[in-house]
Design an enzyme around this catalytic site. Structure first.
Site, PDB file in Angstrom:
ATOM      1  N   SER A 101     -17.663  -3.405   2.084  1.00  0.00           N
ATOM      2  CA  SER A 101     -16.104  -3.776   2.365  1.00  0.00           C
ATOM      3  C   SER A 101     -15.852  -5.047   1.666  1.00  0.00           C
ATOM      4  CB  SER A 101     -16.164  -3.924   4.058  1.00  0.00           C
ATOM      5  OG  SER A 101     -14.798  -4.359   4.306  1.00  0.00           O
ATOM      6  N   ASN A 102     -15.032  -5.794   2.011  1.00  0.00           N
ATOM      7  CA  ASN A 102     -14.592  -7.222   1.478  1.00  0.00           C
ATOM      8  C   ASN A 102     -14.175  -8.286   2.467  1.00  0.00           C
ATOM      9  OD1 ASN A 102     -11.410  -6.812   1.517  1.00  0.00           O
ATOM     10  ND2 ASN A 102     -12.127  -4.734   0.511  1.00  0.00           N
ATOM     11  N   ARG A 103     -13.639  -9.321   1.802  1.00  0.00           N
ATOM     12  CA  ARG A 103     -13.611 -10.390   2.967  1.00  0.00           C
ATOM     13  C   ARG A 103     -12.058 -10.583   3.187  1.00  0.00           C
ATOM     14  NH1 ARG A 103     -14.532 -14.570  -0.543  1.00  0.00           N
ATOM     15  NH2 ARG A 103     -13.745 -15.972   0.879  1.00  0.00           N
ATOM     16  N   SER A 104     -11.234  -9.479   3.087  1.00  0.00           N
ATOM     17  CA  SER A 104      -9.692  -9.524   3.274  1.00  0.00           C
ATOM     18  C   SER A 104      -9.477  -9.621   5.061  1.00  0.00           C
ATOM     19  CB  SER A 104      -8.883  -8.284   2.955  1.00  0.00           C
ATOM     20  OG  SER A 104      -7.848  -8.081   3.488  1.00  0.00           O
TER      21      SER A 104
ATOM     22  N   ALA B 105      -6.795  -4.792   0.715  1.00  0.00           N
ATOM     23  CA  ALA B 105      -7.694  -4.713  -0.229  1.00  0.00           C
ATOM     24  C   ALA B 105      -8.492  -3.472  -0.136  1.00  0.00           C
ATOM     25  CB  ALA B 105      -8.634  -5.972  -0.215  1.00  0.00           C
TER      26      ALA B 105
END
Ligand code: CTP
Length: 404
Positions: free
Chosen positions: A210-213, A277
């Site tokens: 995943s990502n930090r959005s 994102a």
């Protein structure tokens, strides 16, 4: 400013009750037609006759929650609030806030708030000590969640925390009411589709890529678009944020799920704003059971996710498309490429290397690159302010399309 507008003024009580009279005069000066409903606390401070002598409409007394009895005729409250443009409550005491927040409709002011679907502005001296209590703060949150506009004039802490020292500028409050009314119709009749948050691409039942959005910008845009009168669909990846009131929220996990939801709602949308994102890759195979650490090294083979925005761009039609670009280098060049490749009207580009801005923060500093070639450099601002900037530009494009 408020010509032809019908306003119901909910007069509060307490030492600041006289402010309701000042606000009444300011509303009238701005051209509004005002009826007054008294709260249970008003008359201990300001008599009904004061309001009655200033208005041409009958004042609604606090002990008649269901309407006005005039001789033998009864006018139900429903009829009195029909066609109302705004309800303005001033000053809202903690008791009145509690009644509003819990829908305790044993007096006509609170019943009117429940019957009225349009703009409700609640003004109160938020810096006074009683208002700082967690219980009052909880009630304020509930009112905000219900879509009410909370108005506490921005000012430093009151001297000695004195409630009576609150200086409300009635003209500024009236201006806020007028701005909210104007805002409420800016996107009327439009369908706005917003995507937000990260996507999660599962590796096995307990792990994902995943990502930090955080989803904050997308949620702020969705909330504001709804307040400006649009029908809003928010397709969001996993976040901790609550869906804004009145917004249709579709929660998804993976990029493929987001694509499906977006393509299902896009045909009806006049505007698509893609803040999400989206993970560009997903594990080719998802392990059915948790991957064990027995092996010295594990290789996860990834495959490309579809580019949802590029797909929308390929079938753009009359729709307005707004993209986001999160970059760590060559911001303008990369954003420009995405703007053109995905056939966007404009792209909001931010440099995500600054740890104080972007992703988890409440603030951001962005540049907006337009299809026309114009590049705007915006100052650091809150994500809510950024949402307003983005929607202002969307509205300008809609107006331009309507003219051509
Ligand atoms: N986007 C999308 N689908 C994807 C990837 C991105 O719809 N699979 C959208 C995002 O929501 C954003 C815009 O495209 O509005 C740009 O996303 P970004 O991640 O900055 O760029 P990418 O196009 O994915 O390119 P790269 O990762 O190479 O920078």
């Amino acid at each position: 400013m408020l010509q032809h507008k019908h306003v119901l003024l909910g007069a509060g009580g307490g030492p600041l009750a006289w402010l309701a009279v000042e606000v009444l005069r300011a509303l009238q000066r701005a051209g509004a037609r005002v009826r007054v409903v008294l709260s249970a606390e008003t008359e201990a401070f300001v008599p009904a006759l004061t309001f009655q002598s200033l208005t041409s409409e009958e004042v609604i007394p606090a002990d008649q929650p269901y309407g006005l009895l005039q001789g033998t005729a009864f006018r139900p409250l429903e009829a009195l609030v029909r066609g109302l443009d705004a309800l303005v409550v001033v000053p809202a005491t903690p008791a009145l806030l509690a009644k509003l927040a819990t829908a305790c409709a044993d007096e006509p002011l609170v019943r009117a708030a429940l019957l009225h679907r349009g703009l409700t502005v609640v003004a109160f001296p938020g810096k006074a000590p009683a208002y700082q209590h967690p219980l009052v703060q909880h009630n304020l949150r509930r009112l905000r969640e219900a879509g009410m506009v909370l108005y506490e004039q921005a000012e430093p802490a009151l001297p000695e925390g004195e409630e009576a020292a609150w200086s409300l500028d009635p003209a500024a409050l009236v201006q806020e009411v007028a701005a909210c009314l104007q805002e409420a119709s800016a996107l009327a009749g439009k369908v706005v589709l917003v995507t937000a948050g990260p996507t999660q691409e599962p590796i096995d039942p307990v792990r994902h890529i995943s990502n930090r959005s955080s989803g904050k910008t997308g949620f702020a845009i969705a909330e504001l678009a709804q307040r400006r009168g649009a029908r809003v669909v928010l397709v969001t990846g996993p976040t901790h944020l609550e869906a804004p009131p009145g917004v249709e929220c579709v929660r998804v996990r993976t990029a493929l799920e987001m694509r499906e939801a977006v393509l299902a709602h896009a045909p009806a949308a006049h505007v698509v704003i893609k803040t999400a994102a989206v993970a560009d890759f997903r594990p080719k195979a998802v392990a059915t059971h948790k991957v064990k650490k027995d092996e010295a090294a594990v290789v996860i083979e990834l495959e490309r996710n579809p580019d949802i925005l590029a797909e929308l761009g390929a079938q753009k039609g009359e729709r307005i498309l707004v993209g986001f670009a999160a970059e760590t280098q060559d911001l303008l060049r990369h954003a420009q490429e995405k703007l053109q490749k995905k056939h966007l009207d404009f792209i909001v580009a931010n440099d995500v290397t600054d740890p104080t801005l972007g992703f988890a923060s409440d603030f951001n500093r962005v540049r907006i690159l337009h299809a026309s070639g114009q590049v705007e450099e915006l100052p650091t601002m809150s994500k809510k302010q950024l949402a307003a900037c983005i929607l202002d530009r969307v509205q300008a494009l809609l107006a331009q399309k309507a003219r051509s």
